[in-house]
Design an enzyme around this catalytic site. Sequence first.
Site, PDB file in Angstrom:
ATOM      1  N   ASN A  23     -12.331  -1.236   5.446  1.00 41.98           N
ATOM      2  CA  ASN A  23     -10.870  -1.238   5.240  1.00 41.98           C
ATOM      3  C   ASN A  23     -10.328   0.180   5.083  1.00 41.98           C
ATOM      4  O   ASN A  23      -9.136   0.342   4.868  1.00 41.98           O
ATOM      5  CB  ASN A  23     -10.495  -2.073   4.013  1.00 41.98           C
ATOM      6  CG  ASN A  23     -10.751  -1.314   2.738  1.00 41.98           C
ATOM      7  OD1 ASN A  23     -11.789  -0.673   2.615  1.00 41.98           O
ATOM      8  ND2 ASN A  23      -9.825  -1.350   1.820  1.00 41.98           N
TER       9      ASN A  23
ATOM     10  N   LYS B 133     -10.677  -5.809  10.297  1.00 43.50           N
ATOM     11  CA  LYS B 133     -11.664  -5.145   9.433  1.00 43.50           C
ATOM     12  C   LYS B 133     -13.063  -5.080  10.059  1.00 43.50           C
ATOM     13  O   LYS B 133     -13.840  -4.184   9.724  1.00 43.50           O
ATOM     14  CB  LYS B 133     -11.727  -5.831   8.067  1.00 43.50           C
ATOM     15  CG  LYS B 133     -10.474  -5.616   7.243  1.00 43.50           C
ATOM     16  CD  LYS B 133     -10.591  -6.203   5.855  1.00 43.50           C
ATOM     17  CE  LYS B 133      -9.285  -6.046   5.109  1.00 43.50           C
ATOM     18  NZ  LYS B 133      -9.377  -6.394   3.703  1.00 43.50           N
TER      19      LYS B 133
ATOM     20  N   ALA C 213     -14.873 -19.287   0.195  1.00 43.08           N
ATOM     21  CA  ALA C 213     -15.945 -18.706   1.011  1.00 43.08           C
ATOM     22  C   ALA C 213     -15.351 -18.027   2.247  1.00 43.08           C
ATOM     23  O   ALA C 213     -15.969 -17.999   3.309  1.00 43.08           O
ATOM     24  CB  ALA C 213     -16.946 -19.793   1.415  1.00 43.08           C
ATOM     25  N   GLY C 214     -14.155 -17.462   2.075  1.00 44.11           N
ATOM     26  CA  GLY C 214     -13.485 -16.816   3.216  1.00 44.11           C
ATOM     27  C   GLY C 214     -13.698 -15.315   3.238  1.00 44.11           C
ATOM     28  O   GLY C 214     -14.688 -14.796   2.711  1.00 44.11           O
TER      29      GLY C 214
ATOM     30  N   SER D  78       0.804  -1.231   0.000  1.00 39.73           N
ATOM     31  CA  SER D  78       0.000   0.000   0.000  1.00 39.73           C
ATOM     32  C   SER D  78       0.838   1.283   0.000  1.00 39.73           C
ATOM     33  O   SER D  78       0.474   2.239  -0.694  1.00 39.73           O
ATOM     34  CB  SER D  78      -0.976  -0.002   1.177  1.00 39.73           C
ATOM     35  OG  SER D  78      -1.966  -0.967   0.943  1.00 39.73           O
TER      36      SER D  78
HETATM   37  P1  ATR Z   1      -9.215 -15.089   2.699  1.00 40.68           P
HETATM   38  O1  ATR Z   1      -9.472 -14.020   3.714  1.00 40.68           O
HETATM   39  O2  ATR Z   1      -7.984 -14.824   1.831  1.00 40.68           O
HETATM   40  O3  ATR Z   1     -10.428 -15.414   1.876  1.00 40.68           O
HETATM   41  P2  ATR Z   1      -9.658 -17.363   4.419  1.00 40.68           P
HETATM   42  O4  ATR Z   1     -10.763 -16.624   5.069  1.00 40.68           O
HETATM   43  O5  ATR Z   1      -8.702 -18.116   5.271  1.00 40.68           O
HETATM   44  O6  ATR Z   1      -8.775 -16.380   3.548  1.00 40.68           O
HETATM   45  O7  ATR Z   1     -10.262 -18.339   3.303  1.00 40.68           O
HETATM   46  C1  ATR Z   1      -9.473 -19.176   2.563  1.00 40.68           C
HETATM   47  C2  ATR Z   1     -10.343 -19.857   1.491  1.00 40.68           C
HETATM   48  O8  ATR Z   1      -9.494 -20.692   0.707  1.00 40.68           O
HETATM   49  C3  ATR Z   1     -11.429 -20.766   2.067  1.00 40.68           C
HETATM   50  O9  ATR Z   1     -12.552 -20.715   1.226  1.00 40.68           O
HETATM   51  C4  ATR Z   1     -10.758 -22.150   2.020  1.00 40.68           C
HETATM   52  O10 ATR Z   1     -11.661 -23.232   1.950  1.00 40.68           O
HETATM   53  P3  ATR Z   1     -12.299 -23.870   3.294  1.00 40.68           P
HETATM   54  O11 ATR Z   1     -13.400 -22.937   3.697  1.00 40.68           O
HETATM   55  O12 ATR Z   1     -12.787 -25.188   2.884  1.00 40.68           O
HETATM   56  O13 ATR Z   1     -11.185 -23.926   4.297  1.00 40.68           O
HETATM   57  C5  ATR Z   1     -10.027 -22.037   0.715  1.00 40.68           C
HETATM   58  N1  ATR Z   1      -8.911 -22.984   0.632  1.00 40.68           N
HETATM   59  C6  ATR Z   1      -7.705 -22.918   1.241  1.00 40.68           C
HETATM   60  N2  ATR Z   1      -6.933 -23.965   0.909  1.00 40.68           N
HETATM   61  C7  ATR Z   1      -7.666 -24.734   0.048  1.00 40.68           C
HETATM   62  C8  ATR Z   1      -7.414 -25.941  -0.676  1.00 40.68           C
HETATM   63  N3  ATR Z   1      -6.243 -26.579  -0.591  1.00 40.68           N
HETATM   64  N4  ATR Z   1      -8.397 -26.419  -1.470  1.00 40.68           N
HETATM   65  C9  ATR Z   1      -9.584 -25.779  -1.586  1.00 40.68           C
HETATM   66  N5  ATR Z   1      -9.881 -24.622  -0.932  1.00 40.68           N
HETATM   67  C10 ATR Z   1      -8.932 -24.106  -0.131  1.00 40.68           C
END
Ligand code: ATR
Length: 288
Positions: free
Chosen positions: A93, A72, A134-135, A23
């Site tokens: 943010n 956030k 879905a994170g 940033s």
């Molecule tokens: P961010 O804030 O970057 O979205 P996060 O909240 O930790 O990070 O979310 C990570 C996302 O990557 C989640 O959707 C996670 O899937 P799960 O909800 O099943 O954990 C997904 N993810 C991480 N590693 C993965 C993998 N090896 N295969 C499929 N999905 C993955």
Amino acid sequence: MNYTDGHTRICGLIGNPVKHTLSPLIHNSLSDMFGINMVYVPFEVNENDVKAAVKGALALDIKGLNVTVPYKSEVIPYLDDIDPLAKSIGAVNTLVRTANGGFKGYNTDVTGLYHAMQDEGIDLEGEVVVILGAGGVARPTAFLCADKGAKKVYILNRTFEKAECVADEVNTALGTDVVIPMKLEDYKRVLMAHDKFIALQCTSVGLFPDVNSAVIEDKEFYEHISCALDEVYRPLETKFMKLAKEAGARTFSGLKMLLYQGIDAYELWHADDGIKVTKEQADVVYRS
Ligand code: ATR
């Protein structure tokens, strides 16, 4: 500007960690471009100090702050006001000083993504969108797509319950049913139903050093993509983007989204100066 004086405006970033943030580069480039006397400082804030950080920033007359993970949502109770979009998403943010001497919270992760798409000629209206993940990034992205008129927004996630949770939240907030949760492994159902879609990669898969992974490897999936965006920007071209490009899709790196969230924050902080960044100016900052 490579000096400070009594007129220097201070803006910054609170989060933890913040050491690797890009940033400052974005904000320094914009300040050089517009001749604004401003410095942008990343502040690493410990988990129990968020309230003190906001109060301290007000006391020191800091003009604006970005907020990054993990604060956030946590920062919201310490704000004077919150933009309705950020309130619906439940995350801010960007903090902007109010006339009352407090901070108002915005979510330029979402407006920036939208701004980036508009500048690239991507219209969400009536489109089918597939969000992978879905994170923390997928949720506001789903909100944006549903809010801007996408016909269907599929959330494909390894853990179905999380996809369901995001879909419920967004559908309820917007009074719609366009967001559909799905288990990642069921992606072929989307391919059967739709010839083309916009794909937004919102998982951490493909992030350095895991550069040879994509959350879906099947070439058939990529043949259905018209336009592919990846939230990951290290590396600049992820495996997901390579596979999409090979299949003929337009691709965009997460760096564009990062840039535009910064541009939207910068415009909010300098609204009194009438700063508006054009696509050409954004491209100059992107290349730098
Ligand atoms: P961010 O804030 O970057 O979205 P996060 O909240 O930790 O990070 O979310 C990570 C996302 O990557 C989640 O959707 C996670 O899937 P799960 O909800 O099943 O954990 C997904 N993810 C991480 N590693 C993965 C993998 N090896 N295969 C499929 N999905 C993955």
